[in-house]
Write a protein that holds these residues in place. Structure first.
Motif, PDB file in Angstrom:
ATOM      1  N   SER A 134       0.984  -0.913   0.053  1.00 49.46           N
ATOM      2  CA  SER A 134      -0.058   0.089  -0.037  1.00 49.46           C
ATOM      3  C   SER A 134       0.864   1.373  -0.141  1.00 49.46           C
ATOM      4  N   VAL A 135       0.470   1.579  -0.237  1.00 52.30           N
ATOM      5  CA  VAL A 135       0.876   3.626  -1.153  1.00 52.30           C
ATOM      6  C   VAL A 135       0.337   4.717  -0.924  1.00 52.30           C
ATOM      7  N   VAL A 136       1.026   5.476   0.206  1.00 52.11           N
ATOM      8  CA  VAL A 136       0.037   6.318   1.082  1.00 52.11           C
ATOM      9  C   VAL A 136       0.693   7.634   0.861  1.00 52.11           C
ATOM     10  N   VAL A 137       0.861   8.654  -0.244  1.00 50.64           N
ATOM     11  CA  VAL A 137       1.559  10.385  -0.694  1.00 50.64           C
ATOM     12  C   VAL A 137       0.707  11.117   0.208  1.00 50.64           C
ATOM     13  N   ALA A 138       1.875  11.980   0.779  1.00 49.51           N
ATOM     14  CA  ALA A 138       1.544  13.416   1.055  1.00 49.51           C
ATOM     15  C   ALA A 138       1.502  14.313   0.314  1.00 49.51           C
ATOM     16  N   ASP A 139       1.845  14.453  -1.157  1.00 47.78           N
ATOM     17  CA  ASP A 139       1.722  15.067  -2.370  1.00 47.78           C
ATOM     18  C   ASP A 139       1.375  14.281  -3.493  1.00 47.78           C
ATOM     19  N   LEU A 140       0.752  14.991  -4.501  1.00 51.06           N
ATOM     20  CA  LEU A 140       1.504  14.269  -5.834  1.00 51.06           C
ATOM     21  C   LEU A 140       2.699  15.617  -6.685  1.00 51.06           C
ATOM     22  N   TYR A 141       2.809  14.877  -7.665  1.00 50.64           N
ATOM     23  CA  TYR A 141       4.366  15.522  -8.327  1.00 50.64           C
ATOM     24  C   TYR A 141       4.108  16.258  -9.693  1.00 50.64           C
ATOM     25  N   LYS A 142       3.639  16.822 -10.003  1.00 51.30           N
ATOM     26  CA  LYS A 142       3.133  17.405 -11.803  1.00 51.30           C
ATOM     27  C   LYS A 142       1.853  16.465 -11.715  1.00 51.30           C
ATOM     28  N   VAL A 143       1.369  15.361 -11.681  1.00 47.21           N
ATOM     29  CA  VAL A 143       0.073  15.273 -12.405  1.00 47.21           C
ATOM     30  C   VAL A 143      -1.126  16.341 -12.491  1.00 47.21           C
ATOM     31  N   MET A 144      -1.057  16.986 -11.687  1.00 46.51           N
ATOM     32  CA  MET A 144      -1.859  17.813 -11.588  1.00 46.51           C
ATOM     33  C   MET A 144      -2.070  19.409 -12.057  1.00 46.51           C
ATOM     34  N   TRP A 145      -1.069  19.432 -13.404  1.00 42.65           N
ATOM     35  CA  TRP A 145      -0.397  20.448 -13.357  1.00 42.65           C
ATOM     36  C   TRP A 145      -0.670  20.670 -14.636  1.00 42.65           C
ATOM     37  N   THR A 146      -1.609  21.621 -14.981  1.00 40.53           N
ATOM     38  CA  THR A 146      -2.465  22.365 -16.397  1.00 40.53           C
ATOM     39  C   THR A 146      -1.330  22.775 -17.154  1.00 40.53           C
ATOM     40  N   GLU A 147      -1.913  22.755 -18.537  1.00 39.87           N
ATOM     41  CA  GLU A 147      -0.873  23.097 -19.749  1.00 39.87           C
ATOM     42  C   GLU A 147      -0.930  24.685 -19.624  1.00 39.87           C
ATOM     43  N   GLU A 148      -2.150  25.516 -19.399  1.00 36.99           N
ATOM     44  CA  GLU A 148      -2.055  26.607 -19.610  1.00 36.99           C
ATOM     45  C   GLU A 148      -0.682  27.554 -17.996  1.00 36.99           C
TER      46      GLU A 148
END
Length: 255
Positions: A134-148
């Motif tokens: 089980s992987v538990v993440v405190a943050d996400l990197y780049k995956v929620m970035w928007t192109e604009e």
């Protein structure tokens, strides 16, 4: 319990003996035994001057012989991996440095995929002993970035590709039998704070109070981020389910 990777104060040695420094990503492994026992260890990345050369925290977890020995002895019931960010999937690093490095980065993916490494690790070492990961993440990197908001030209092209690859990595990991990913929650933070110095634990007991190191604003923003990450991961699950349904419907239509 133990400590590996970046180590105390961010200075330690990599598996090949090189000195590591500049801790940026931390991993905490929690092994639960069939007898109710618990084993905990902290790891960190090994900074070697560039994103391509760095040794990621997950690599230290995978190489840890203590974990492997316990798993192979049939002692481990569950492995939980707490991470600063989700495992990378050809999505790490930034577009910067000298002109030659920028050219390389613009024309190829980042070479490292901790997602693939963890999937292979689970298949090779954990699944034969029915140990879920089980992987538990405190943050996400780049995956929620928007192109604009990614800039223009090659910078946008690189970061858009990284974001897409990162999302694909999340979906690949979550689709593996015996593997899962979720956002941190209150119980996770209580566990992690319990590993900290006594002074930190005392401040956490006063969380939400004015004057606490974990004041009202910190508590509210942390809870908000945890919820955003949970919603994002749920959306990835939904996309995976929809894609599977569409593929099944297409097969039935062909028949």
């Amino acid at each position: 319990s133990g400590e590996g990777g970046g180590g105390e104060g961010g200075i330690a040695t990599a598996p090949d003996g090189d000195i590591c420094g500049k801790v940026q990503v931390v991993a905490v492994v929690r092994l639960l035994g069939h007898d109710g026992s618990e084993w905990i260890c902290r790891y960190a990345n090994c900074f070697r001057g560039s994103s391509e050369a760095n040794v990621h925290a997950e690599s230290f977890v995978i190489a840890d012989e203590t974990i492997l020995s316990a798993v192979r002895a049939g002692e481990v019931a569950e492995l939980t991996l707490y991470l600063s960010y989700q495992p990378c999937h050809h999505s790490g690093g930034r577009f910067g440095g000298g002109e030659a490095r920028q050219r390389r980065r613009a024309h190829r993916q980042h070479p490292t995929s901790c997602t693939e490494a963890l999937i292979a690790y689970h298949e090779r070492e954990l699944a034969p002993y029915n140990v879920p990961l089980s992987v538990v993440v405190a943050d996400l990197y780049k995956v929620m970035w928007t192109e604009e908001l990614m800039g223009e030209g090659q910078v946008r092209d690189v970061y858009a590709a990284d974001a897409s690859a990162g999302r694909e990595g999340i979906r690949r990991l979550m689709s593996q039998p015996g593997m899962s990913m979720r956002a941190t929650g209150e119980e996770d933070w209580a566990f992690l704070i319990g590993l900290c110095d006594q002074s930190v634990q005392e401040e956490y007991e006063r969380r939400g109070e004015a004057g606490s190191a974990f004041g009202p604003t910190h508590v509210a923003l942390r809870a908000k981020l945890d919820a955003v990450i949970a919603d994002f991961l749920a959306a990835q699950h939904a996309e995976m389910a929809a894609a599977a349904e569409a593929a099944e419907a297409a097969e039935e239509a062909e028949e």
